[in-house]
Design an enzyme around this catalytic site. Structure first.
Site, short mmCIF file in Angstrom:
data_model
loop_
_atom_site.label_atom_id
_atom_site.label_comp_id
_atom_site.label_asym_id
_atom_site.label_seq_id
_atom_site.Cartn_x
_atom_site.Cartn_y
_atom_site.Cartn_z
N CYS A 51 0.85 -1.19 0.00
CA CYS A 51 0.00 0.00 0.00
C CYS A 51 0.89 1.25 0.00
CB CYS A 51 -0.90 0.00 1.23
SG CYS A 51 -2.06 1.40 1.27
N ARG A 55 2.91 4.90 6.34
CA ARG A 55 3.33 4.18 7.54
C ARG A 55 3.83 2.77 7.25
NH1 ARG A 55 -2.41 5.15 10.24
NH2 ARG A 55 -2.89 4.63 8.07
N HIS A 107 -2.04 -4.09 4.96
CA HIS A 107 -1.87 -3.67 6.36
C HIS A 107 -3.24 -3.43 6.98
CE1 HIS A 107 -2.66 0.77 5.86
NE2 HIS A 107 -2.44 0.44 4.61
N CYS A 110 -6.09 -0.04 6.90
CA CYS A 110 -5.92 0.54 5.56
C CYS A 110 -7.14 1.41 5.23
CB CYS A 110 -5.75 -0.56 4.53
SG CYS A 110 -5.45 0.07 2.87
CO CO Z 1 -3.48 1.18 3.02
#
Ligand code: CO
Length: 227
Positions: A51, A55, A107, A110
Site C-alpha cells: 500500500c 506508515r 496492512h 488501511c
Molecule cells: Co493502506
C-alpha cells in the site's frame, strides 16, 4: 550544488536535502563503494507489492538495504489484471531481475480498504477501490457475521489473498513457472499498531497451488475471526 538557492523551497524541504547528504556520507563511510556498486547493477531477491500508506515503508519494515527489494505500491495494494503499471513492474522484476519472491503486503487499518468496506465516496479513487468492493462482495458470507472492527481486519486480509491470486494468475507468473523459474508469491499483512508482519500462509509456488491454497487461506481468515 550549494544549498538554499531555491527561494520557494521551504525549510522542511531543505531538511530533506540535508538528511540526504548526511545519509549518503554515512553509507559511504560505513560501506565504501556502496553507491558505485549499486549504480552498476541491482540484484534484488524480493519484490514487494504494498500500500502507498506512508506508515508502511518496505525497506524499513524488513531491514532491507537499497538494492535488496524491488517495490511497487498503490492505494490498498491492488493488482488488477489490466493494470499495465503493476504488470510491467512485476514483469521487470521476474524476467529481468530474476526475483525469487513476490510478496503482496497489506496492512490493518488501511483507509482504502475501510472506504471500500463502507462504500464511502472519496472521488476518483472510488473506481480503484471498486476492486476491493468486489472482494468484499465475494466474501460477504464471511464478513457479514463479524463485528465491525473484525470485519475491516478480515477484509484487509481477504484483499491480500485475492491480490496474491491475481499476481499468480498473471501471464508473467504463469510464463515464469512454465519456464521452470523458481518463484514464490506470498501474502503478508502488517500491523500498524505493533509494527509486525504476519504471513497469511498463502505462498503460491505454481499454478496448481493457486486454488487450494487461496481457499484454505480464506477459510483460515473466517475461522480466526469467528467469535
Ligand atoms: Co493502506
Amino acid at each position: 550544488m550549494g544549498k538554499g538557492h531555491n527561494p520557494i523551497m521551504s525549510k522542511h524541504l531543505n531538511d530533506l536535502f540535508e538528511h540526504n547528504r548526511r545519509w549518503a556520507e554515512q553509507v559511504q563511510a560505513q560501506q565504501p563503494g556502496f553507491f558505485t556498486r549499486l549504480s552498476q547493477q541491482q540484484t534484488p531477491r524480493y519484490m514487494w507489492i504494498g500500500c502507498s500508506d506512508s506508515r508502511v515503508p518496505a525497506n524499513q519494515i524488513t531491514g532491507l538495504e537499497p538494492g535488496e527489494v524491488f517495490v511497487h505500491r498503490n492505494v490498498a495494494n491492488v493488482v488488477v489484471h489490466s493494470d499495465l503499471n503493476a504488470l510491467s513492474t512485476v514483469q521487470f522484476a521476474v524476467e529481468r531481475l530474476g526475483v525469487e519472491h513476490v510478496m503482496v503486503v497489506g496492512h490493518y487499518g488501511c483507509s482504502g480498504v475501510q472506504a471500500a468496506l463502507e462504500g464511502a465516496r472519496v472521488g476518483l479513487a472510488d473506481n480503484w477501490l471498486r476492486h476491493i468492493q468486489d472482494v468484499r462482495d465475494r466474501h460477504w458470507d464471511i464478513l457479514k457475521n463479524l463485528e465491525e472492527r473484525h470485519r475491516a481486519e478480515a477484509l484487509c486480509e481477504l484483499n491480500v489473498i485475492e491480490q496474491v491470486v491475481n499476481v499468480a494468475q498473471s501471464t508473467v507468473l504463469l510464463d515464469a513457472w512454465s519456464r521452470g523459474q523458481n518463484i514464490l508469491v506470498h501474502g503478508w499483512i502488517y500491523g500498524l499498531r505493533d509494527g509486525l508482519l504476519k504471513d497469511l500462509m498463502v505462498t503460491i509456488e505454481g499454478p496448481s497451488s493457486i486454488l487450494p491454497l487461496s481457499k484454505a487461506a480464506v477459510a483460515a481468515v473466517a475461522e480466526a475471526l469467528r467469535d
